[in-house]
Motif scaffolding. Structure first.
Motif, PDB file in Angstrom:
ATOM      1  N   LYS B  12      76.896  37.181  54.741  1.00 12.81           N
ATOM      2  CA  LYS B  12      77.464  36.980  53.396  1.00 12.81           C
ATOM      3  C   LYS B  12      76.363  36.987  52.337  1.00 12.81           C
ATOM      4  N   ASN B  13      75.213  36.371  52.660  1.00 10.81           N
ATOM      5  CA  ASN B  13      74.091  36.388  51.724  1.00 10.81           C
ATOM      6  C   ASN B  13      73.588  37.792  51.485  1.00 10.81           C
ATOM      7  N   ILE B  14      73.467  38.573  52.569  1.00 10.15           N
ATOM      8  CA  ILE B  14      72.968  39.946  52.427  1.00 10.15           C
ATOM      9  C   ILE B  14      73.902  40.754  51.533  1.00 10.15           C
ATOM     10  N   VAL B  15      75.213  40.595  51.761  1.00 12.35           N
ATOM     11  CA  VAL B  15      76.177  41.377  50.988  1.00 12.35           C
ATOM     12  C   VAL B  15      76.128  41.003  49.516  1.00 12.35           C
ATOM     13  N   ILE B  16      76.096  39.669  49.239  1.00 13.68           N
ATOM     14  CA  ILE B  16      76.119  39.244  47.833  1.00 13.68           C
ATOM     15  C   ILE B  16      74.859  39.693  47.114  1.00 13.68           C
ATOM     16  N   ILE B  17      73.692  39.400  47.711  1.00  8.53           N
ATOM     17  CA  ILE B  17      72.441  39.712  47.009  1.00  8.53           C
ATOM     18  C   ILE B  17      72.266  41.228  46.865  1.00  8.53           C
ATOM     19  N   GLY B  18      72.576  41.977  47.933  1.00  5.98           N
ATOM     20  CA  GLY B  18      72.381  43.415  47.872  1.00  5.98           C
ATOM     21  C   GLY B  18      73.289  44.083  46.867  1.00  5.98           C
ATOM     22  N   SER B  19      74.576  43.716  46.880  1.00  4.35           N
ATOM     23  CA  SER B  19      75.475  44.420  45.964  1.00  4.35           C
ATOM     24  C   SER B  19      75.261  43.965  44.526  1.00  4.35           C
ATOM     25  N   MET B  20      74.848  42.706  44.316  1.00  2.00           N
ATOM     26  CA  MET B  20      74.570  42.305  42.936  1.00  2.00           C
ATOM     27  C   MET B  20      73.310  42.997  42.429  1.00  2.00           C
ATOM     28  N   LEU B  21      72.297  43.185  43.300  1.00  2.00           N
ATOM     29  CA  LEU B  21      71.113  43.941  42.880  1.00  2.00           C
ATOM     30  C   LEU B  21      71.499  45.374  42.512  1.00  2.00           C
ATOM     31  N   LEU B  22      72.387  45.958  43.317  1.00  2.00           N
ATOM     32  CA  LEU B  22      72.844  47.326  43.029  1.00  2.00           C
ATOM     33  C   LEU B  22      73.564  47.375  41.685  1.00  2.00           C
ATOM     34  N   PHE B  23      74.387  46.350  41.438  1.00  2.00           N
ATOM     35  CA  PHE B  23      75.105  46.283  40.158  1.00  2.00           C
ATOM     36  C   PHE B  23      74.130  46.169  38.990  1.00  2.00           C
ATOM     37  N   PHE B  40      76.744  58.204  33.011  1.00  2.00           N
ATOM     38  CA  PHE B  40      77.866  58.317  33.958  1.00  2.00           C
ATOM     39  C   PHE B  40      77.429  57.986  35.377  1.00  2.00           C
ATOM     40  N   ILE B  41      76.209  58.422  35.747  1.00  2.00           N
ATOM     41  CA  ILE B  41      75.713  58.099  37.092  1.00  2.00           C
ATOM     42  C   ILE B  41      75.545  56.593  37.253  1.00  2.00           C
ATOM     43  N   SER B  42      75.061  55.917  36.208  1.00  2.00           N
ATOM     44  CA  SER B  42      74.902  54.465  36.282  1.00  2.00           C
ATOM     45  C   SER B  42      76.247  53.771  36.446  1.00  2.00           C
ATOM     46  N   ILE B  43      77.260  54.271  35.734  1.00  2.00           N
ATOM     47  CA  ILE B  43      78.592  53.669  35.865  1.00  2.00           C
ATOM     48  C   ILE B  43      79.115  53.851  37.283  1.00  2.00           C
ATOM     49  N   ALA B  44      78.841  55.032  37.881  1.00  2.00           N
ATOM     50  CA  ALA B  44      79.310  55.269  39.244  1.00  2.00           C
ATOM     51  C   ALA B  44      78.609  54.350  40.233  1.00  2.00           C
ATOM     52  N   ILE B  45      77.304  54.087  40.006  1.00  2.00           N
ATOM     53  CA  ILE B  45      76.584  53.160  40.893  1.00  2.00           C
ATOM     54  C   ILE B  45      77.161  51.747  40.774  1.00  2.00           C
ATOM     55  N   MET B  46      77.500  51.338  39.554  1.00  2.00           N
ATOM     56  CA  MET B  46      78.093  50.002  39.386  1.00  2.00           C
ATOM     57  C   MET B  46      79.440  49.908  40.091  1.00  2.00           C
ATOM     58  N   GLU B  47      80.223  50.984  40.018  1.00  3.37           N
ATOM     59  CA  GLU B  47      81.513  50.981  40.724  1.00  3.37           C
ATOM     60  C   GLU B  47      81.316  50.829  42.229  1.00  3.37           C
ATOM     61  N   THR B  48      80.324  51.554  42.772  1.00  2.00           N
ATOM     62  CA  THR B  48      80.051  51.444  44.204  1.00  2.00           C
ATOM     63  C   THR B  48      79.667  50.021  44.594  1.00  2.00           C
ATOM     64  N   ALA B  49      78.868  49.365  43.736  1.00  2.00           N
ATOM     65  CA  ALA B  49      78.459  47.994  44.024  1.00  2.00           C
ATOM     66  C   ALA B  49      79.655  47.054  44.038  1.00  2.00           C
ATOM     67  N   ILE B  50      80.574  47.247  43.090  1.00  2.00           N
ATOM     68  CA  ILE B  50      81.752  46.377  43.050  1.00  2.00           C
ATOM     69  C   ILE B  50      82.614  46.564  44.295  1.00  2.00           C
ATOM     70  N   PHE B  51      82.772  47.817  44.727  1.00  2.00           N
ATOM     71  CA  PHE B  51      83.586  48.062  45.926  1.00  2.00           C
ATOM     72  C   PHE B  51      82.936  47.426  47.153  1.00  2.00           C
ATOM     73  N   LEU B  52      81.592  47.552  47.240  1.00  2.00           N
ATOM     74  CA  LEU B  52      80.903  46.960  48.394  1.00  2.00           C
ATOM     75  C   LEU B  52      81.062  45.445  48.404  1.00  2.00           C
ATOM     76  N   LEU B  53      80.956  44.809  47.236  1.00  2.00           N
ATOM     77  CA  LEU B  53      81.110  43.353  47.180  1.00  2.00           C
ATOM     78  C   LEU B  53      82.520  42.941  47.557  1.00  2.00           C
TER      79      LEU B  53
END
Lengths: 79, 125, 102, 82, 240
Positions: B12-23, B40-53
């Motif tokens: 759970k720690n890995i998922v939270i810290i990693g996806s928030m860093l990605l966001f 647009f690429i930055s927005i797509a990366i943020m979307e990916t981070a939200i889905f992963l979280l």
């Protein structure tokens, strides 16, 4: 073993996405963004969500790169 | 090998810290880059981070995927199917929104010849 | 017994991947990189699929279908990249024929 | 045995990632991305063997069938075709 | 050599960056503390849905959630896709459609003709077997659109006719609502599962009732919309 793969994939994902942000040329940035898609497919697969992994794989393989490249063709690099 | 990484708290720690860093990497790109395709690429990366979280918060690694089978008929050790369905909807919507935004950008470039976000901002004055 | 044979196949497949990865770093220009990448990954993925068939024989249909898909599509993408980089003007780094012409 | 194979595969993915991040031209990155795609397919096959379910092979099938499209689109972009 | 004096504050926005990192760390810490204190075992809605899923006779629980329990949302989603496709068509509309610039190589032309039926068949498989294995209407539709994309970038004169797209989309949209209304008539719920579905036959193709039918319709609609988006993006003439 699963935790180790998750950790290493996250590290690679963060490195690739940061490199995608700081590139000078936009075509390089787009191909690095496709690497982000590949890493996230592996992560969804490890999180036991095969439907989401299938959707992400299908979209990030073909359509997404085409959209960005067509925008780059019309807009051109930064002047 | 590396068995300590399989504990649920560590995952759970890995998922939270990693996806928030990605966001936050995506947010950094959104705030500092100038060309509109990079935004647009930055927005797509943020979307990916939200889905992963969203997926990674509910995962239990010793459970199986929520698909019944001839060999797997027990419902009690399956993962939660609700976030999967939500994210499934969100990915397709995000892609169509991206295509619509790109087409707006192309048409704007045809009208004014500008790709820089600062020059786009100066149009208001 | 056949499980060990499958793991041996998968092991040699990953060794092929490792050779391919090292070659991608060591080679000097685009044509040689493409050579080492595509040749070795075709062999590696076929060995991994063969090993998986040995370990789980009941999955053989899907795995053979996967092998056919990869054998159909892998040369296609590499040929497209080769043609594109030739049109883009990439040159060989170590061109032995140039010395002969001089 | 499974751990050894997976760690070898992850190691080769990391070495390929170096070329993917560094590559001087766009074509180098595209070649490295193609190799990483195939490595990802084999990682998915290995994880399906580890989880003992054949349902997970569908994602590897999708990657094997339409994973080449990204490479082809980039190739056509480099030769200024589309 | 006259070296220009560089102010370090101008080159590196240190205050902004440090504030950024600090706020990121703060948010991370708060989120971590909040999520560590969650109760260990809570009865989520997903568990109840999983129990309901065994009475519906469908193997893939995500399919049941998407089509059966949230069917109205799926209708809204394909409406959003339709509106996006329409907006792209309006934005990128031009009287002179240009073809792609140069002929592709012979290998790509040959292989695209071989690969297109394979991709079409695989997309149909993903669509129809969506309730037994990972997959479904959206994924199958996007796979079919990828096949169209392969033909578009390899063949110079290929074009999907507009009337075919209009006919397919109209058919798919009307039949989705009609199936929902039939369910409303028969079972008093919108998109009710009125076709026979046995629990004992779970794992067979016809055990899903209306769910494969709905997924075929969603796949046709998504595939035609995505093909139209791709064709509008590729075939736009760029005479600025």
């Amino acid at each position: 073993m699963t935790g180790f793969i998750i950790l290493s994939t996250f590290i690679g994902l963060i490195i690739v996405s940061f490199a995608a942000i700081i590139q000078k040329k936009i075509a390089d940035s787009i191909i690095l963004f496709m690497g982000v898609g590949l890493g996230s497919v592996v992560l969804f697969y490890l999180f036991k969500a095969p439907d989401v992994a299938l959707t992400e794989a299908v979209i990030s393989a073909g359509i997404s790169s085409l959209i960005f490249l067509m925008a780059l063709k019309h807009l051109g690099e930064q002047k | 090998m590396f068995e300590f990484l399989n504990q649920p708290e560590v995952i759970k720690n890995i998922v939270i810290i990693g996806s928030m860093l990605l966001f936050f990497i995506g947010l950094f790109g959104l705030l500092t880059r100038k060309h509109i395709i990079k935004i647009f690429i930055s927005i797509a990366i943020m979307e990916t981070a939200i889905f992963l979280l969203f997926i990674g918060l509910t995962v239990k690694l010793d459970f199986i995927a929520p698909i019944l089978d001839t060999a797997h008929t027990n419902v009690s050790n399956m993962n939660d199917p609700i976030p999967h369905a939500m994210v499934l909807t969100a990915i397709v919507i995000a892609m169509s929104v991206l295509a619509l935004g790109v087409s707006f950008a192309i048409e704007y470039f045809k009208l004014t010849g500008k790709t820089n976000i600062d020059e786009m901002n100066e149009m208001r004055h | 017994m056949i499980t060990y044979l499958g793991y041996v196949f998968i092991f040699w497949g990953t060794i092929a991947f490792l050779i391919s990865a090292v070659g991608l770093i060591r080679m000097p220009d685009i044509y040689t990189r493409m050579h080492v990448g595509t040749k070795s990954t075709t062999m590696g993925i076929i060995l991994v699929i063969l090993g998986a068939i040995c370990i789980e024989p009941s999955w053989a249909l899907k795995l053979i279908l996967l092998a056919i898909f990869i054998l159909l599509t892998n040369p296609l993408s590499s040929s497209v990249i080769a043609r594109a980089s030739h049109k883009d003007g990439a040159t060989l780094e170590l061109d032995e024929l140039k010395k002969v012409e001089k | 045995m499974f751990e050894l194979v997976t760690i070898l595969l992850l190691l080769s993915m990391m070495i390929t990632l170096y070329r993917f991040l560094k590559g001087p031209t766009l074509a180098d990155r595209v070649v490295a991305f193609d190799v990483m795609n195939i490595m990802g397919v084999s990682l998915l096959i290995l994880l399906a063997l580890y989880f003992q379910r054949s349902l997970y092979l569908d994602i590897a099938l999708v990657f094997g069938l339409i994973g080449f499209l990204g490479t082809t689109i980039f190739g056509r972009y480099i030769e200024k075709g589309i | 050599m006259n070296r220009r004096k560089i102010s370090i504050k101008r080159e590196l926005p240190t205050a902004t960056l440090s504030g950024f990192v600090l706020s990121a760390l703060l948010i991370l810490t708060i989120l971590n503390i909040l999520l560590q204190n969650m109760p260990h075992k809570i009865e989520t809605a997903g568990d109840l849905l999983l129990k309901l899923n065994t009475t519906e006779g469908v193997a893939n629980a995500v399919t049941t959630v998407v089509v059966y329990f949230r069917g109205f949302d799926t209708l809204g989603e394909i409406s959003v896709l339709f509106i996006a496709s329409m907006g792209i068509g309006l934005m990128l509309r031009s009287n002179t459609k240009c073809n792609i610039k140069s002929e592709s190589n012979f290998m790509l032309q040959t292989a695209s003709k071989i690969l297109f039926p394979v991709i079409l068949l695989f997309g149909t498989y993903v669509m129809i077997y969506g309730h037994l294995s990972p997959g479904g209407g959206f994924q199958g539709g996007v796979i079919i659109a990828s096949g169209v994309l392969l033909l578009l970038i390899s063949d110079k004169a290929f074009e999907v006719p507009h009337s075919v797209i209009v006919a397919l989309e109209t058919f798919a949209g009307v039949s989705y609502v009609l199936i929902g209304l039939i369910g409303l008539l028969v079972l008093d719920t919108f998109l009710g599962n009125f076709l026979p579905h046995d629990i004992s036959q779970m794992g067979m193709l016809l055990s899903g009732g209306i769910i494969p039918l709905i997924y075929i319709i969603v796949g046709i609609k998504v595939g035609s919309e995505m093909s139209m988006i791709v064709q509008n993006l590729i075939k736009r003439s760029d005479d600025v």
